[in-house]
Design an enzyme around this catalytic site. Sequence first.
Site, PDB file in Angstrom:
ATOM      1  N   ASP A   1      -0.050   4.010   0.830  1.00 46.85           N
ATOM      2  CA  ASP A   1      -0.443   4.853   1.972  1.00 46.85           C
ATOM      3  C   ASP A   1       0.298   4.500   3.258  1.00 46.85           C
ATOM      4  O   ASP A   1       0.204   5.225   4.234  1.00 46.85           O
ATOM      5  CB  ASP A   1      -1.947   4.714   2.241  1.00 46.85           C
ATOM      6  CG  ASP A   1      -2.799   5.292   1.127  1.00 46.85           C
ATOM      7  OD1 ASP A   1      -2.227   5.910   0.215  1.00 46.85           O
ATOM      8  OD2 ASP A   1      -4.029   5.131   1.174  1.00 46.85           O
TER       9      ASP A   1
ATOM     10  N   MET B   1       0.693  10.163 -10.833  1.00 47.28           N
ATOM     11  CA  MET B   1       2.050  10.159 -11.389  1.00 47.28           C
ATOM     12  C   MET B   1       3.018   9.546 -10.387  1.00 47.28           C
ATOM     13  O   MET B   1       3.943   8.820 -10.754  1.00 47.28           O
ATOM     14  CB  MET B   1       2.495  11.576 -11.729  1.00 47.28           C
ATOM     15  CG  MET B   1       1.686  12.164 -12.865  1.00 47.28           C
ATOM     16  SD  MET B   1       2.216  13.799 -13.282  1.00 47.28           S
ATOM     17  CE  MET B   1       3.715  13.431 -14.163  1.00 47.28           C
TER      18      MET B   1
ATOM     19  N   THR C   1       0.849  -1.189   0.000  1.00 46.34           N
ATOM     20  CA  THR C   1       0.000   0.000   0.000  1.00 46.34           C
ATOM     21  C   THR C   1       0.874   1.223   0.000  1.00 46.34           C
ATOM     22  O   THR C   1       1.773   1.355   0.834  1.00 46.34           O
ATOM     23  CB  THR C   1      -0.947   0.066   1.218  1.00 46.34           C
ATOM     24  OG1 THR C   1      -1.388   1.423   1.371  1.00 46.34           O
ATOM     25  CG2 THR C   1      -0.260  -0.347   2.498  1.00 46.34           C
TER      26      THR C   1
HETATM   27  N1  LIG Z   1     -13.469  -8.111   3.208  1.00 43.03           N
HETATM   28  C1  LIG Z   1     -13.068  -8.617   2.040  1.00 43.03           C
HETATM   29  N2  LIG Z   1     -13.293  -9.920   1.748  1.00 43.03           N
HETATM   30  C2  LIG Z   1     -12.887 -10.448   0.570  1.00 43.03           C
HETATM   31  N3  LIG Z   1     -12.270  -9.736  -0.398  1.00 43.03           N
HETATM   32  C3  LIG Z   1     -12.027  -8.443  -0.172  1.00 43.03           C
HETATM   33  C4  LIG Z   1     -12.421  -7.808   1.047  1.00 43.03           C
HETATM   34  N4  LIG Z   1     -12.054  -6.501   0.983  1.00 43.03           N
HETATM   35  C5  LIG Z   1     -11.481  -6.339  -0.230  1.00 43.03           C
HETATM   36  N5  LIG Z   1     -11.450  -7.495  -0.910  1.00 43.03           N
HETATM   37  C6  LIG Z   1     -10.897  -7.693  -2.262  1.00 43.03           C
HETATM   38  O1  LIG Z   1      -9.526  -7.340  -2.271  1.00 43.03           O
HETATM   39  C7  LIG Z   1      -9.180  -6.688  -3.477  1.00 43.03           C
HETATM   40  C8  LIG Z   1      -8.463  -5.397  -3.210  1.00 43.03           C
HETATM   41  O2  LIG Z   1      -9.155  -4.609  -2.239  1.00 43.03           O
HETATM   42  P1  LIG Z   1      -9.089  -3.019  -2.249  1.00 43.03           P
HETATM   43  O3  LIG Z   1      -9.606  -2.512  -3.549  1.00 43.03           O
HETATM   44  O4  LIG Z   1      -9.738  -2.536  -1.027  1.00 43.03           O
HETATM   45  O5  LIG Z   1      -7.539  -2.671  -2.282  1.00 43.03           O
HETATM   46  P2  LIG Z   1      -6.415  -2.890  -1.218  1.00 43.03           P
HETATM   47  O6  LIG Z   1      -5.931  -4.267  -1.273  1.00 43.03           O
HETATM   48  O7  LIG Z   1      -6.889  -2.419   0.123  1.00 43.03           O
HETATM   49  O8  LIG Z   1      -5.273  -1.977  -1.792  1.00 43.03           O
HETATM   50  P3  LIG Z   1      -5.119  -0.388  -1.694  1.00 43.03           P
HETATM   51  O9  LIG Z   1      -6.217   0.128  -0.833  1.00 43.03           O
HETATM   52  O10 LIG Z   1      -3.784  -0.186  -1.101  1.00 43.03           O
HETATM   53  O11 LIG Z   1      -5.176   0.097  -3.058  1.00 43.03           O
HETATM   54  C9  LIG Z   1     -10.466  -6.516  -4.272  1.00 43.03           C
HETATM   55  O12 LIG Z   1     -10.479  -7.459  -5.315  1.00 43.03           O
HETATM   56  C10 LIG Z   1     -11.568  -6.766  -3.254  1.00 43.03           C
HETATM   57  O13 LIG Z   1     -12.700  -7.376  -3.837  1.00 43.03           O
HETATM   58  O1  LIG Z   2      -8.226   5.574  -7.881  1.00 41.07           O
HETATM   59  P1  LIG Z   2      -7.963   4.218  -7.387  1.00 41.07           P
HETATM   60  O2  LIG Z   2      -7.083   3.423  -8.250  1.00 41.07           O
HETATM   61  O3  LIG Z   2      -9.200   3.452  -7.047  1.00 41.07           O
HETATM   62  O4  LIG Z   2      -7.145   4.326  -6.022  1.00 41.07           O
HETATM   63  C1  LIG Z   2      -7.090   5.416  -5.175  1.00 41.07           C
HETATM   64  C2  LIG Z   2      -6.706   4.970  -3.795  1.00 41.07           C
HETATM   65  O5  LIG Z   2      -5.676   4.021  -3.790  1.00 41.07           O
HETATM   66  C3  LIG Z   2      -4.682   4.380  -2.852  1.00 41.07           C
HETATM   67  O6  LIG Z   2      -3.568   4.813  -3.566  1.00 41.07           O
HETATM   68  C4  LIG Z   2      -4.234   3.211  -2.018  1.00 41.07           C
HETATM   69  O7  LIG Z   2      -5.228   2.781  -1.185  1.00 41.07           O
HETATM   70  C5  LIG Z   2      -5.290   5.496  -2.021  1.00 41.07           C
HETATM   71  O8  LIG Z   2      -4.369   6.407  -1.543  1.00 41.07           O
HETATM   72  C6  LIG Z   2      -6.243   6.099  -2.975  1.00 41.07           C
HETATM   73  O9  LIG Z   2      -7.356   6.657  -2.325  1.00 41.07           O
END
Ligand SMILES: Nc1ncnc2c1ncn2[C@@H]1O[C@H](COP(=O)(O)OP(=O)(O)OP(=O)(O)O)[C@@H](O)[C@H]1O
Ligand SMILES: O=P(O)(O)OC[C@H]1O[C@](O)(CO)[C@@H](O)[C@@H]1O
Length: 556
Positions: free
Chosen positions: A285, A440, A283
């Site tokens: 973040d 970017m 992540t």
């Molecule tokens: N509670 C959950 N149970 C099962 N799958 C989940 C759950 N939460 C998220 N996912 C799945 O995980 C994948 C990524 O989740 P999300 O879009 O929240 O990004 P992330 O892994 O938190 O990364 P980031 O927030 O850093 O971009 C998605 O395909 C989503 O469907």
């Molecule tokens: O526009 P996207 O690709 O859904 O992602 C934006 C989000 O992804 C992150 O880069 C990581 O969770 C956040 O900072 C931001 O809110």
Amino acid sequence: MQSSTEKNLETPIFAPVPQREADVIGLYTCSEHSSAENFDDINSSNSVRAPTPEGFEDIHPQTVENKDGNVEARKILEIGDGFLLEDVPHLTDFIPDLPIYENPLQHNPSYSAVKQYFVDPDDTVKQDVVFKQGVSKGKFFRRAGAREKVYFKPEDVNACIVTCGGLCPGMNTVIREIVCGLSYMYNVRSVLGIEGGYRGFYARNTITLTSRFVNDIHKRGGTILAASRGGHDKKKIVDSIQDRGINQVYIIGGDGTQRGASVIFEEIQRRKLKVSVVGIPKTIDNDIAVIDKSFGFDSAVEEAQRAINAAHVESQSAENGIGVVKLMGRYSGFIAMYATLASRDVDCCLIPESSFYLEGPGGLFQFIKKRLKECNHMVIVVAEGAGQELMAKQSLENKDPSGNTQLRDVGMWLSQKIKDYFKKKVNMVITLKYIDPTYMIRAIPSNASDNIYCSLLAHSAVHGAMAGFTGFVCGPVNGRHAYIPFHRVINAQNNVVTTDRMWARLLSSTNQPGFLKPSKKEEEEAIETSDYFKSPNPHLPFEQTMETVNEIDNTD
Ligand SMILES: Nc1ncnc2c1ncn2[C@@H]1O[C@H](COP(=O)(O)OP(=O)(O)OP(=O)(O)O)[C@@H](O)[C@H]1O
Ligand SMILES: O=P(O)(O)OC[C@H]1O[C@](O)(CO)[C@@H](O)[C@@H]1O
Ligand SMILES: [Mg+2]
């Protein structure tokens, strides 16, 4: 027939000798959000002593259903003097009679010369390294690294890699190093790339990943496998894993991804499949709990300097110049805080964890006016999740396909508010330039230090899977790589602690006010309009985020 190196656990090849006495004190079966701070929390009636090949006497994990209906297993062991090992699952927890093999690294010319290359099975990593006299308890994780014995024959391994969520510098490096680590260290030849995130398991073809194919990919941003949000279908994904004969699953992604990985692990365990599920936390973040920091974060902070410099140049070159830079950070303002501290050109940094208000004494507008009078220019850095409660006229309803709340553009909103204020209320000419470098920054390849970090992460993941561990994420804890159970990273979040030293350093560097007292009007508006701050992350209950905030004090 068993090969000469192949043995069965019934013929123990490990002396079950914990050098320290390892007392199994029971199984942690508390609800999803509780933490085993003291031993009273732990149900000692379920303890079962059984020697394992991993040094500690162990207990078989008991599965508990959390309030989302997902089944979780937890293994907590007392390893002496009030210290707790928060262990990770092992394939032998649900498939008892697995054969074990010599680690091929013993014969690898690069590694065999290293004294003590293999991790001692008793090695642990302490979560909190600050020692307070009289407090003799703490939590430990299993130390990551290669084990003397492995649970997969190289020719039997059929691994896959998937990347999910938003982009982050370093994803390609992790992919590269998993493929090369498996190949060079363990002679594994079969690694599949799952394209397009979780839905790729059932909706796309796989691609074959070889060390030659991935050789140059660390020089590119993004992920060669593509990623996505949404599309997590437990049954379809595990069916696909089973049908394809995959036995090691490497899942690169953020908090949501690791929640999804945990669900996949539980289903694999329920079906008793010999499949290791390993999460590699990603992540930009830096909001993943427990680990020191996430990969790509350093690269992001470095790249943010270019935008801040540009904002500084623009603001210096105009009368009453203001540069506004928006940086990523949905719930955690780490990029904004570190980019501000690194730059020294920033006059004000706004993050989700520290609310602010615009008008009235002590507000942002008053501070801008003062700074313009003093210096004739200023730079404001704003994290994307900051000030959401000020903008929302109704609750934030728009969600992305993963269910994440889609934030309003605080950078545009803030820039317009500042322009309006100086034009309509103060009648003062200002020149404001707004820079949004967020995507970017996210799209760059990782820098040198992140590349090394990504390599270590990937190698830890590979060693853990080969050693038969499963249901864990790997990452550095106080500088040492460790295996951390899923529940520790999916039920908490890493946030900037505004009562900590690092935020104090930031306030001292920018000289911005603490924005502690909102005007009556804005306070009312905020309460009326915002569901957002009831829980900054809708995936976590509010108390949980606050608990996390209080727990973390790692910003020395
Ligand atoms: N509670 C959950 N149970 C099962 N799958 C989940 C759950 N939460 C998220 N996912 C799945 O995980 C994948 C990524 O989740 P999300 O879009 O929240 O990004 P992330 O892994 O938190 O990364 P980031 O927030 O850093 O971009 C998605 O395909 C989503 O469907
Ligand atoms: O526009 P996207 O690709 O859904 O992602 C934006 C989000 O992804 C992150 O880069 C990581 O969770 C956040 O900072 C931001 O809110
Ligand atoms: Mg996330």
